[in-house]
Design an enzyme around this catalytic site. Structure first.
Site, PDB file in Angstrom:
ATOM      1  CB  THR A  32      -1.257  -0.325   1.139  1.00  0.00           C
ATOM      2  OG1 THR A  32      -1.544  -1.067   1.235  1.00  0.00           O
ATOM      3  CG2 THR A  32      -1.714   1.500   1.174  1.00  0.00           C
ATOM      4  CE  LYS A 144       0.962  -4.405   3.880  1.00  0.00           C
ATOM      5  NZ  LYS A 144       0.149  -3.356   5.278  1.00  0.00           N
ATOM      6  CD  GLU A 176       2.192  -6.743  13.034  1.00  0.00           C
ATOM      7  OE1 GLU A 176       2.993  -6.474  12.114  1.00  0.00           O
ATOM      8  OE2 GLU A 176       1.316  -8.306  12.677  1.00  0.00           O
TER       9      GLU A 176
END
Lengths: 283, 283
Positions: A32, A144, A176
Protein backbone atom coordinates in the site's frame (compact mmCIF):
# COMPACT_ATOMS: atom_id res chain seq x y z
CA UNK A 1 -10.39 11.11 -7.67
CA UNK A 2 -13.41 9.77 -5.83
CA UNK A 3 -13.67 6.17 -6.98
CA UNK A 4 -11.34 3.18 -7.02
CA UNK A 5 -9.79 2.33 -10.37
CA UNK A 6 -8.29 -1.06 -11.18
CA UNK A 7 -5.74 -2.47 -13.56
CA UNK A 8 -5.11 -6.17 -13.88
CA UNK A 9 -1.83 -7.13 -15.51
CA UNK A 10 -1.61 -3.65 -16.93
CA UNK A 11 -5.06 -3.52 -18.49
CA UNK A 12 -7.79 -1.32 -17.01
CA UNK A 13 -10.61 -3.38 -15.57
CA UNK A 14 -11.97 -4.90 -12.40
CA UNK A 15 -12.69 -8.45 -13.45
CA UNK A 16 -10.58 -11.05 -11.69
CA UNK A 17 -10.93 -14.76 -12.42
CA UNK A 18 -11.92 -16.80 -9.35
CA UNK A 19 -9.27 -19.43 -10.11
CA UNK A 20 -6.50 -16.92 -9.33
CA UNK A 21 -4.56 -18.24 -6.36
CA UNK A 22 -5.04 -15.00 -4.44
CA UNK A 23 -8.73 -15.92 -4.38
CA UNK A 24 -8.23 -19.61 -3.65
CA UNK A 25 -5.47 -19.44 -1.03
CA UNK A 26 -4.41 -15.85 -0.42
CA UNK A 27 -1.30 -16.88 -2.35
CA UNK A 28 0.38 -13.56 -2.89
CA UNK A 29 1.65 -10.26 -1.52
CA UNK A 30 0.53 -6.67 -1.34
CA UNK A 31 1.87 -3.17 -0.91
CA UNK A 32 0.00 0.00 0.00
CA UNK A 33 1.79 3.12 -1.25
CA UNK A 34 1.03 6.71 -0.50
CA UNK A 35 1.17 9.01 -3.50
CA UNK A 36 2.00 12.66 -2.95
CA UNK A 37 2.91 15.23 -5.55
CA UNK A 38 2.67 12.64 -8.29
CA UNK A 39 5.26 10.25 -6.88
CA UNK A 40 4.93 6.99 -4.98
CA UNK A 41 6.46 7.62 -1.57
CA UNK A 42 9.34 5.34 -0.56
CA UNK A 43 8.90 3.19 -3.66
CA UNK A 44 12.39 1.73 -3.26
CA UNK A 45 11.52 0.35 0.18
CA UNK A 46 8.21 -1.08 -1.02
CA UNK A 47 9.90 -2.87 -3.90
CA UNK A 48 12.56 -4.30 -1.58
CA UNK A 49 9.87 -5.78 0.63
CA UNK A 50 7.99 -7.13 -2.36
CA UNK A 51 11.16 -8.77 -3.68
CA UNK A 52 11.79 -10.35 -0.29
CA UNK A 53 8.20 -11.61 -0.28
CA UNK A 54 8.63 -13.14 -3.74
CA UNK A 55 11.76 -14.96 -2.61
CA UNK A 56 9.99 -16.25 0.47
CA UNK A 57 6.88 -17.43 -1.39
CA UNK A 58 8.88 -18.69 -4.40
CA UNK A 59 6.77 -16.37 -6.51
CA UNK A 60 8.12 -16.02 -10.04
CA UNK A 61 8.30 -12.38 -10.96
CA UNK A 62 11.28 -10.62 -12.41
CA UNK A 63 10.12 -7.54 -14.30
CA UNK A 64 11.01 -5.19 -11.46
CA UNK A 65 11.93 -2.33 -13.75
CA UNK A 66 8.61 -2.67 -15.55
CA UNK A 67 6.72 -2.76 -12.29
CA UNK A 68 8.55 0.27 -10.98
CA UNK A 69 7.74 2.19 -14.16
CA UNK A 70 4.11 1.07 -13.96
CA UNK A 71 3.77 2.25 -10.35
CA UNK A 72 5.47 5.55 -11.14
CA UNK A 73 3.13 6.12 -14.08
CA UNK A 74 0.10 5.46 -11.86
CA UNK A 75 1.47 7.78 -9.21
CA UNK A 76 2.02 10.48 -11.80
CA UNK A 77 -1.53 10.14 -13.08
CA UNK A 78 -3.02 9.84 -9.60
CA UNK A 79 -1.18 12.87 -8.22
CA UNK A 80 -2.26 12.37 -4.64
CA UNK A 81 -3.84 9.25 -3.18
CA UNK A 82 -3.13 5.59 -2.52
CA UNK A 83 -1.85 2.88 -4.80
CA UNK A 84 -2.47 -0.67 -3.70
CA UNK A 85 -0.59 -3.40 -5.50
CA UNK A 86 -1.42 -7.07 -5.15
CA UNK A 87 1.09 -9.48 -6.65
CA UNK A 88 -0.34 -12.98 -6.60
CA UNK A 89 0.50 -16.35 -8.03
CA UNK A 90 -1.60 -16.83 -11.15
CA UNK A 91 -4.03 -19.69 -11.66
CA UNK A 92 -2.57 -23.08 -12.39
CA UNK A 93 -3.41 -26.70 -11.79
CA UNK A 94 -5.86 -27.63 -9.09
CA UNK A 95 -4.60 -27.87 -5.53
CA UNK A 96 -1.89 -26.28 -3.45
CA UNK A 97 0.91 -27.32 -5.78
CA UNK A 98 2.27 -24.73 -8.17
CA UNK A 99 4.70 -24.89 -11.07
CA UNK A 100 8.15 -23.37 -10.89
CA UNK A 101 7.33 -21.23 -13.92
CA UNK A 102 3.88 -20.19 -12.76
CA UNK A 103 3.28 -16.55 -13.65
CA UNK A 104 2.32 -13.73 -11.31
CA UNK A 105 -0.82 -11.62 -11.53
CA UNK A 106 -0.62 -7.87 -10.85
CA UNK A 107 -3.68 -6.10 -9.49
CA UNK A 108 -3.20 -2.36 -9.10
CA UNK A 109 -5.76 0.04 -7.72
CA UNK A 110 -5.66 3.78 -7.16
CA UNK A 111 -7.95 5.74 -4.92
CA UNK A 112 -8.13 8.85 -2.78
CA UNK A 113 -6.21 9.12 0.46
CA UNK A 114 -8.21 7.86 3.43
CA UNK A 115 -9.82 10.59 5.52
CA UNK A 116 -7.74 10.37 8.66
CA UNK A 117 -8.34 12.75 11.54
CA UNK A 118 -5.43 15.22 11.27
CA UNK A 119 -5.39 15.66 15.05
CA UNK A 120 -4.29 12.02 15.46
CA UNK A 121 -0.74 12.99 14.57
CA UNK A 122 -0.77 16.02 16.85
CA UNK A 123 -2.69 15.09 19.97
CA UNK A 124 -2.09 11.36 19.68
CA UNK A 125 -4.43 8.40 19.78
CA UNK A 126 -5.82 5.91 22.24
CA UNK A 127 -5.13 2.27 21.44
CA UNK A 128 -6.06 -1.05 22.99
CA UNK A 129 -4.45 -4.43 23.48
CA UNK A 130 -6.15 -7.05 21.31
CA UNK A 131 -7.18 -10.39 22.71
CA UNK A 132 -6.27 -12.30 19.57
CA UNK A 133 -2.64 -13.42 19.64
CA UNK A 134 -0.50 -13.61 16.52
CA UNK A 135 0.70 -17.11 15.69
CA UNK A 136 4.44 -17.70 15.34
CA UNK A 137 5.27 -18.60 11.75
CA UNK A 138 8.86 -17.71 10.86
CA UNK A 139 8.33 -18.82 7.25
CA UNK A 140 5.88 -15.96 6.69
CA UNK A 141 7.07 -13.37 9.21
CA UNK A 142 8.01 -9.88 8.07
CA UNK A 143 6.63 -10.04 4.54
CA UNK A 144 3.29 -8.49 3.59
CA UNK A 145 1.39 -11.53 2.37
CA UNK A 146 -2.32 -11.84 1.74
CA UNK A 147 -3.20 -14.23 4.58
CA UNK A 148 -4.56 -11.55 6.89
CA UNK A 149 -7.34 -13.21 8.87
CA UNK A 150 -5.52 -12.55 12.15
CA UNK A 151 -5.61 -8.81 11.49
CA UNK A 152 -9.22 -8.98 10.32
CA UNK A 153 -10.32 -10.79 13.49
CA UNK A 154 -8.26 -8.54 15.76
CA UNK A 155 -9.78 -5.44 14.16
CA UNK A 156 -13.25 -6.88 14.80
CA UNK A 157 -12.68 -6.79 18.57
CA UNK A 158 -13.70 -3.13 18.95
CA UNK A 159 -15.90 -0.61 17.22
CA UNK A 160 -15.03 2.78 18.61
CA UNK A 161 -12.96 4.57 21.21
CA UNK A 162 -9.61 3.39 19.91
CA UNK A 163 -7.71 4.25 16.75
CA UNK A 164 -5.65 1.08 16.72
CA UNK A 165 -5.19 -2.25 18.46
CA UNK A 166 -1.84 -3.64 19.55
CA UNK A 167 -1.19 -7.34 19.13
CA UNK A 168 0.84 -9.78 21.18
CA UNK A 169 2.10 -13.12 19.94
CA UNK A 170 1.22 -16.44 21.53
CA UNK A 171 4.18 -16.07 23.92
CA UNK A 172 3.00 -12.67 25.13
CA UNK A 173 5.49 -10.62 23.19
CA UNK A 174 4.44 -7.25 21.79
CA UNK A 175 4.55 -7.37 17.99
CA UNK A 176 2.65 -4.64 16.16
CA UNK A 177 -0.67 -2.93 15.59
CA UNK A 178 -3.36 -4.44 13.38
CA UNK A 179 -2.37 -2.04 10.58
CA UNK A 180 0.79 -0.44 11.93
CA UNK A 181 4.16 -1.01 13.51
CA UNK A 182 4.96 -0.06 17.06
CA UNK A 183 7.79 1.93 18.65
CA UNK A 184 8.52 2.62 22.30
CA UNK A 185 10.93 5.21 23.70
CA UNK A 186 12.78 4.63 26.93
CA UNK A 187 15.51 6.95 28.18
CA UNK A 188 15.98 8.40 24.72
CA UNK A 189 16.40 5.03 23.00
CA UNK A 190 13.90 3.82 20.42
CA UNK A 191 12.68 0.23 20.64
CA UNK A 192 10.63 -1.68 18.09
CA UNK A 193 9.67 -5.35 18.24
CA UNK A 194 11.70 -7.85 16.28
CA UNK A 195 9.55 -9.35 13.54
CA UNK A 196 11.29 -12.65 12.85
CA UNK A 197 8.49 -14.93 14.02
CA UNK A 198 5.40 -12.92 13.11
CA UNK A 199 4.29 -9.45 12.09
CA UNK A 200 4.72 -7.32 9.01
CA UNK A 201 7.94 -5.34 8.69
CA UNK A 202 6.53 -2.01 7.58
CA UNK A 203 8.10 0.36 5.13
CA UNK A 204 7.47 3.31 7.48
CA UNK A 205 9.16 1.32 10.28
CA UNK A 206 12.31 1.06 8.16
CA UNK A 207 12.12 4.71 7.14
CA UNK A 208 11.90 5.75 10.79
CA UNK A 209 14.76 3.46 11.82
CA UNK A 210 16.89 5.27 9.25
CA UNK A 211 15.67 8.75 10.19
CA UNK A 212 16.35 8.03 13.86
CA UNK A 213 19.83 6.75 13.07
CA UNK A 214 20.60 9.88 11.07
CA UNK A 215 19.67 11.94 14.14
CA UNK A 216 21.83 9.88 16.53
CA UNK A 217 18.81 8.32 18.18
CA UNK A 218 19.73 4.76 19.08
CA UNK A 219 17.28 2.16 17.70
CA UNK A 220 16.96 -1.39 18.96
CA UNK A 221 14.93 -4.07 17.22
CA UNK A 222 14.38 -6.58 19.97
CA UNK A 223 11.89 -8.78 21.73
CA UNK A 224 9.47 -6.66 23.79
CA UNK A 225 6.74 -7.64 26.18
CA UNK A 226 3.49 -5.98 27.24
CA UNK A 227 5.26 -5.03 30.48
CA UNK A 228 7.61 -2.84 28.45
CA UNK A 229 4.65 -0.53 27.89
CA UNK A 230 4.84 0.31 31.60
CA UNK A 231 8.42 1.58 31.44
CA UNK A 232 8.11 3.44 28.14
CA UNK A 233 8.05 7.24 28.20
CA UNK A 234 6.77 7.59 24.63
CA UNK A 235 4.87 5.21 22.37
CA UNK A 236 3.84 5.60 18.76
CA UNK A 237 2.47 3.59 15.85
CA UNK A 238 3.25 4.17 12.19
CA UNK A 239 2.48 3.09 8.68
CA UNK A 240 2.80 4.45 5.15
CA UNK A 241 -0.54 6.25 5.21
CA UNK A 242 -0.82 7.50 8.79
CA UNK A 243 2.84 8.42 9.16
CA UNK A 244 3.41 8.61 12.92
CA UNK A 245 0.55 8.62 15.44
CA UNK A 246 1.70 9.23 19.01
CA UNK A 247 -0.04 6.90 21.46
CA UNK A 248 -1.42 8.66 24.54
CA UNK A 249 -3.12 5.66 26.12
CA UNK A 250 -3.14 1.88 25.96
CA UNK A 251 -6.56 0.82 27.26
CA UNK A 252 -7.10 2.39 30.67
CA UNK A 253 -3.79 0.98 31.79
CA UNK A 254 -0.98 3.12 30.43
CA UNK A 255 -0.81 6.81 29.59
CA UNK A 256 1.84 8.80 27.73
CA UNK A 257 2.60 12.33 26.69
CA UNK A 258 3.73 13.10 23.19
CA UNK A 259 7.46 13.34 23.70
CA UNK A 260 10.48 14.83 22.05
CA UNK A 261 11.68 11.70 20.24
CA UNK A 262 8.25 11.28 18.66
CA UNK A 263 8.14 14.94 17.64
CA UNK A 264 11.68 14.82 16.30
CA UNK A 265 10.80 11.88 14.08
CA UNK A 266 7.56 13.48 12.89
CA UNK A 267 9.54 16.54 11.94
CA UNK A 268 12.21 14.46 10.22
CA UNK A 269 9.56 12.53 8.31
CA UNK A 270 7.82 15.67 7.12
CA UNK A 271 11.14 16.93 5.72
CA UNK A 272 12.35 13.62 4.30
CA UNK A 273 12.87 13.04 0.61
CA UNK A 274 10.21 10.44 -0.11
CA UNK A 275 11.78 9.45 -3.41
CA UNK A 276 15.02 8.40 -1.76
CA UNK A 277 16.41 4.88 -1.64
CA UNK A 278 16.98 3.18 1.68
CA UNK A 279 17.10 -0.13 3.47
CA UNK A 280 14.04 -2.20 4.25
CA UNK A 281 14.68 -4.02 7.51
CA UNK A 282 13.65 -7.66 7.38
CA UNK A 283 14.49 -8.86 10.88
CA UNK B 1 -17.67 -31.85 -18.16
CA UNK B 2 -14.15 -30.80 -19.13
CA UNK B 3 -13.94 -27.18 -18.09
CA UNK B 4 -14.50 -25.27 -14.88
CA UNK B 5 -17.77 -23.36 -14.63
CA UNK B 6 -18.35 -20.52 -12.18
CA UNK B 7 -21.30 -18.88 -10.50
CA UNK B 8 -20.92 -15.77 -8.36
CA UNK B 9 -23.81 -15.07 -6.02
CA UNK B 10 -25.96 -17.38 -8.09
CA UNK B 11 -25.24 -15.84 -11.48
CA UNK B 12 -23.11 -17.68 -14.05
CA UNK B 13 -19.83 -15.88 -14.67
CA UNK B 14 -16.20 -15.76 -13.72
CA UNK B 15 -15.68 -12.08 -13.01
CA UNK B 16 -14.81 -11.28 -9.42
CA UNK B 17 -14.22 -7.74 -8.23
CA UNK B 18 -10.72 -7.23 -6.77
CA UNK B 19 -12.13 -5.37 -3.77
CA UNK B 20 -13.75 -8.56 -2.49
CA UNK B 21 -12.20 -9.37 0.86
CA UNK B 22 -11.28 -12.89 -0.27
CA UNK B 23 -8.89 -11.16 -2.69
CA UNK B 24 -7.65 -8.55 -0.24
CA UNK B 25 -7.22 -10.66 2.90
CA UNK B 26 -8.30 -14.26 2.26
CA UNK B 27 -11.28 -13.29 4.40
CA UNK B 28 -13.55 -16.27 3.90
CA UNK B 29 -14.07 -20.01 3.90
CA UNK B 30 -14.23 -22.82 1.38
CA UNK B 31 -15.58 -26.32 0.93
CA UNK B 32 -14.63 -28.92 -1.65
CA UNK B 33 -17.45 -31.41 -2.25
CA UNK B 34 -17.38 -34.58 -4.25
CA UNK B 35 -20.40 -35.13 -6.45
CA UNK B 36 -21.41 -38.66 -7.32
CA UNK B 37 -24.66 -39.84 -8.89
CA UNK B 38 -25.95 -36.28 -8.97
CA UNK B 39 -25.69 -35.63 -5.25
CA UNK B 40 -23.17 -33.70 -3.17
CA UNK B 41 -21.54 -36.25 -0.88
CA UNK B 42 -21.81 -35.57 2.86
CA UNK B 43 -23.41 -32.19 2.26
CA UNK B 44 -24.70 -32.07 5.83
CA UNK B 45 -21.15 -32.34 7.23
CA UNK B 46 -19.83 -29.68 4.84
CA UNK B 47 -22.57 -27.25 5.83
CA UNK B 48 -21.89 -27.85 9.52
CA UNK B 49 -18.24 -26.95 9.05
CA UNK B 50 -19.15 -23.91 6.99
CA UNK B 51 -21.55 -22.74 9.70
CA UNK B 52 -18.86 -23.19 12.33
CA UNK B 53 -16.48 -21.20 10.14
CA UNK B 54 -19.02 -18.38 9.78
CA UNK B 55 -19.45 -18.21 13.54
CA UNK B 56 -15.69 -18.12 14.04
CA UNK B 57 -15.06 -15.42 11.42
CA UNK B 58 -18.20 -13.46 12.36
CA UNK B 59 -19.26 -13.87 8.74
CA UNK B 60 -22.86 -12.80 8.18
CA UNK B 61 -24.64 -15.50 6.21
CA UNK B 62 -27.94 -17.07 7.10
CA UNK B 63 -29.56 -18.45 3.97
CA UNK B 64 -28.48 -21.98 4.71
CA UNK B 65 -31.54 -23.55 3.12
CA UNK B 66 -30.96 -21.52 -0.02
CA UNK B 67 -27.30 -22.51 -0.13
CA UNK B 68 -28.14 -26.16 0.40
CA UNK B 69 -30.65 -26.05 -2.45
CA UNK B 70 -28.14 -24.26 -4.67
CA UNK B 71 -25.45 -26.87 -4.01
CA UNK B 72 -27.90 -29.71 -4.57
CA UNK B 73 -28.99 -28.18 -7.87
CA UNK B 74 -25.39 -27.88 -9.02
CA UNK B 75 -24.72 -31.46 -7.97
CA UNK B 76 -27.75 -32.63 -9.90
CA UNK B 77 -26.63 -30.81 -13.02
CA UNK B 78 -23.00 -31.81 -12.61
CA UNK B 79 -23.76 -35.50 -12.07
CA UNK B 80 -20.22 -36.49 -11.20
CA UNK B 81 -17.36 -34.16 -10.33
CA UNK B 82 -16.29 -31.60 -7.78
CA UNK B 83 -18.08 -28.55 -6.43
CA UNK B 84 -15.94 -25.95 -4.78
CA UNK B 85 -17.70 -23.30 -2.74
CA UNK B 86 -15.98 -20.16 -1.50
CA UNK B 87 -17.94 -18.08 0.99
CA UNK B 88 -16.18 -14.79 1.56
CA UNK B 89 -16.87 -11.51 3.23
CA UNK B 90 -18.00 -9.05 0.54
CA UNK B 91 -16.25 -5.77 -0.20
CA UNK B 92 -16.76 -2.96 2.26
CA UNK B 93 -14.88 0.01 3.56
CA UNK B 94 -11.13 0.16 3.20
CA UNK B 95 -9.00 -1.65 5.75
CA UNK B 96 -9.35 -4.70 7.95
CA UNK B 97 -12.48 -3.47 9.68
CA UNK B 98 -15.80 -4.86 8.53
CA UNK B 99 -19.39 -3.99 9.32
CA UNK B 100 -21.62 -6.27 11.36
CA UNK B 101 -24.08 -6.39 8.45
CA UNK B 102 -21.48 -6.91 5.75
CA UNK B 103 -22.79 -9.40 3.20
CA UNK B 104 -21.16 -12.62 2.06
CA UNK B 105 -20.10 -13.46 -1.48
CA UNK B 106 -20.67 -16.99 -2.83
CA UNK B 107 -18.34 -18.32 -5.50
CA UNK B 108 -19.29 -21.77 -6.75
CA UNK B 109 -17.38 -23.77 -9.32
CA UNK B 110 -17.99 -27.20 -10.79
CA UNK B 111 -15.46 -29.31 -12.59
CA UNK B 112 -14.50 -32.89 -13.34
CA UNK B 113 -13.15 -35.17 -10.63
CA UNK B 114 -9.36 -35.02 -10.39
CA UNK B 115 -7.53 -37.85 -12.09
CA UNK B 116 -6.23 -39.71 -9.07
CA UNK B 117 -4.26 -42.92 -9.50
CA UNK B 118 -6.79 -45.63 -8.52
CA UNK B 119 -3.99 -47.80 -7.14
CA UNK B 120 -3.34 -45.25 -4.38
CA UNK B 121 -6.32 -46.54 -2.44
CA UNK B 122 -5.32 -50.17 -2.97
CA UNK B 123 -1.55 -50.38 -2.75
CA UNK B 124 -1.13 -47.28 -0.64
CA UNK B 125 1.08 -44.22 -1.02
CA UNK B 126 4.44 -42.93 0.08
CA UNK B 127 4.39 -39.67 2.03
CA UNK B 128 7.00 -37.38 3.52
CA UNK B 129 7.37 -35.20 6.58
CA UNK B 130 7.32 -31.52 5.60
CA UNK B 131 9.89 -29.11 6.96
CA UNK B 132 7.41 -26.26 7.29
CA UNK B 133 5.70 -26.30 10.68
CA UNK B 134 2.10 -25.23 11.16
CA UNK B 135 1.70 -22.20 13.43
CA UNK B 136 -0.55 -22.54 16.48
CA UNK B 137 -3.58 -20.28 16.08
CA UNK B 138 -6.56 -21.57 18.10
CA UNK B 139 -8.78 -18.77 16.74
CA UNK B 140 -8.57 -20.25 13.25
CA UNK B 141 -7.97 -23.94 13.98
CA UNK B 142 -10.31 -26.57 12.58
CA UNK B 143 -12.23 -24.40 10.12
CA UNK B 144 -11.49 -24.36 6.40
CA UNK B 145 -10.55 -20.74 5.88
CA UNK B 146 -8.86 -19.20 2.88
CA UNK B 147 -5.50 -18.32 4.48
CA UNK B 148 -3.64 -21.30 3.10
CA UNK B 149 -0.07 -20.12 2.52
CA UNK B 150 1.27 -22.70 4.96
CA UNK B 151 -0.17 -25.51 2.85
CA UNK B 152 1.01 -23.86 -0.36
CA UNK B 153 4.57 -23.56 0.94
CA UNK B 154 4.59 -27.07 2.41
CA UNK B 155 3.39 -28.52 -0.90
CA UNK B 156 6.24 -26.69 -2.66
CA UNK B 157 8.82 -28.71 -0.73
CA UNK B 158 8.73 -31.70 -3.09
CA UNK B 159 7.97 -32.40 -6.72
CA UNK B 160 7.67 -36.15 -7.07
CA UNK B 161 8.07 -39.43 -5.26
CA UNK B 162 5.44 -38.70 -2.62
CA UNK B 163 1.68 -38.43 -2.85
CA UNK B 164 1.31 -36.28 0.26
CA UNK B 165 3.29 -34.45 2.91
CA UNK B 166 2.60 -34.70 6.64
CA UNK B 167 2.86 -31.55 8.73
CA UNK B 168 3.96 -31.01 12.30
CA UNK B 169 3.15 -27.95 14.36
CA UNK B 170 5.77 -25.68 15.90
CA UNK B 171 5.85 -27.91 19.01
CA UNK B 172 6.57 -31.04 16.98
CA UNK B 173 3.09 -32.47 17.14
CA UNK B 174 1.73 -34.37 14.16
CA UNK B 175 -1.26 -32.49 12.75
CA UNK B 176 -2.34 -33.42 9.21
CA UNK B 177 -1.34 -33.72 5.59
CA UNK B 178 -1.13 -30.68 3.31
CA UNK B 179 -4.52 -31.62 1.80
CA UNK B 180 -5.68 -34.44 4.04
CA UNK B 181 -6.22 -35.59 7.59
CA UNK B 182 -4.16 -38.29 9.21
CA UNK B 183 -5.05 -41.46 11.11
CA UNK B 184 -2.80 -43.98 12.85
CA UNK B 185 -3.77 -47.45 14.06
CA UNK B 186 -2.16 -49.00 17.10
CA UNK B 187 -3.35 -52.24 18.64
CA UNK B 188 -6.70 -51.93 16.91
CA UNK B 189 -7.37 -48.39 18.12
CA UNK B 190 -7.66 -45.50 15.70
CA UNK B 191 -5.84 -42.26 16.55
CA UNK B 192 -6.16 -38.93 14.81
CA UNK B 193 -4.52 -35.65 15.88
CA UNK B 194 -6.56 -33.16 17.84
CA UNK B 195 -7.06 -30.02 15.76
CA UNK B 196 -7.73 -27.38 18.40
CA UNK B 197 -4.61 -25.29 17.79
CA UNK B 198 -4.10 -25.75 14.05
CA UNK B 199 -5.17 -27.88 11.13
CA UNK B 200 -8.40 -28.31 9.19
CA UNK B 201 -11.00 -30.66 10.63
CA UNK B 202 -11.91 -32.56 7.50
CA UNK B 203 -15.36 -33.80 6.59
CA UNK B 204 -13.94 -37.21 5.67
CA UNK B 205 -12.21 -37.34 9.04
CA UNK B 206 -15.57 -36.92 10.77
CA UNK B 207 -17.23 -39.45 8.47
CA UNK B 208 -14.53 -42.01 9.31
CA UNK B 209 -14.75 -41.32 13.03
CA UNK B 210 -18.45 -42.19 12.79
CA UNK B 211 -17.94 -45.23 10.57
CA UNK B 212 -15.29 -46.55 12.94
CA UNK B 213 -17.54 -46.01 15.94
CA UNK B 214 -20.37 -47.90 14.24
CA UNK B 215 -17.98 -50.84 13.78
CA UNK B 216 -16.81 -50.83 17.41
CA UNK B 217 -13.39 -49.51 16.49
CA UNK B 218 -12.27 -47.19 19.26
CA UNK B 219 -11.28 -43.70 18.02
CA UNK B 220 -9.16 -41.23 19.97
CA UNK B 221 -8.65 -37.62 18.96
CA UNK B 222 -5.54 -36.68 20.83
CA UNK B 223 -2.16 -35.02 20.66
CA UNK B 224 0.25 -37.13 18.61
CA UNK B 225 3.95 -36.74 17.91
CA UNK B 226 6.16 -37.78 15.04
CA UNK B 227 7.43 -40.58 17.27
CA UNK B 228 3.93 -42.08 17.24
CA UNK B 229 4.59 -42.96 13.61
CA UNK B 230 7.14 -45.49 14.89
CA UNK B 231 4.65 -47.42 17.00
CA UNK B 232 1.76 -47.33 14.51
CA UNK B 233 0.84 -50.53 12.69
CA UNK B 234 -1.30 -48.79 10.09
CA UNK B 235 -1.35 -45.22 8.81
CA UNK B 236 -3.69 -43.57 6.35
CA UNK B 237 -4.65 -40.14 5.04
CA UNK B 238 -8.09 -39.08 3.90
CA UNK B 239 -10.12 -36.30 2.35
CA UNK B 240 -13.40 -35.85 0.53
CA UNK B 241 -11.93 -36.51 -2.92
CA UNK B 242 -9.32 -39.19 -2.27
CA UNK B 243 -11.34 -41.10 0.31
CA UNK B 244 -8.79 -43.20 2.18
CA UNK B 245 -5.21 -43.65 1.00
CA UNK B 246 -3.24 -46.16 3.05
CA UNK B 247 0.28 -44.92 3.80
CA UNK B 248 3.00 -47.48 3.15
CA UNK B 249 5.99 -45.29 3.89
CA UNK B 250 6.88 -42.02 5.61
CA UNK B 251 10.12 -40.86 3.97
CA UNK B 252 12.67 -43.66 4.21
CA UNK B 253 12.03 -43.88 7.91
CA UNK B 254 8.80 -45.76 8.53
CA UNK B 255 7.08 -48.50 6.57
CA UNK B 256 3.60 -49.98 6.92
CA UNK B 257 1.41 -52.67 5.43
CA UNK B 258 -2.15 -51.94 4.49
CA UNK B 259 -3.95 -53.37 7.50
CA UNK B 260 -7.35 -54.63 8.48
CA UNK B 261 -8.62 -51.46 10.16
CA UNK B 262 -7.78 -49.45 7.04
CA UNK B 263 -9.48 -52.01 4.79
CA UNK B 264 -12.51 -52.19 7.07
CA UNK B 265 -12.95 -48.42 6.87
CA UNK B 266 -12.45 -48.35 3.11
CA UNK B 267 -15.13 -51.00 2.80
CA UNK B 268 -17.45 -49.12 5.17
CA UNK B 269 -16.92 -45.90 3.25
CA UNK B 270 -17.70 -47.50 -0.08
CA UNK B 271 -20.99 -48.76 1.32
CA UNK B 272 -21.92 -45.64 3.26
CA UNK B 273 -24.95 -43.53 2.44
CA UNK B 274 -23.29 -40.31 1.30
CA UNK B 275 -26.49 -38.31 1.64
CA UNK B 276 -26.78 -39.07 5.34
CA UNK B 277 -26.57 -36.53 8.14
CA UNK B 278 -23.83 -36.83 10.76
CA UNK B 279 -21.64 -34.95 13.15
CA UNK B 280 -18.73 -32.79 12.07
CA UNK B 281 -16.08 -32.97 14.77
CA UNK B 282 -14.65 -29.60 15.65
CA UNK B 283 -12.08 -30.47 18.29
Amino acid sequence: MSEVRYWINGAPGDCLRPDERVVQYGDGLFETLQVSDGVADYLDFHLQRLQAGCRRLLLSFDDWQGLQAELQAHAHECGRGVIKLILGRAAGQRGYRFGSDQAATRIISTQALPELPPENGVQGVRVRLCGLRLAAQPALAGIKHLNRLEQVMARAEWHQGYEEGLMLDCDGRLIEGTMSNLFLVRDGTLFTPRLDTCGVAGVMRSVLIELAGARAIEVRRQSLRAADLASAQEVFVCNSLIGIWPVIAVDEQYGYSVGTVTRTLQQALSQDDRTRAGHWYND
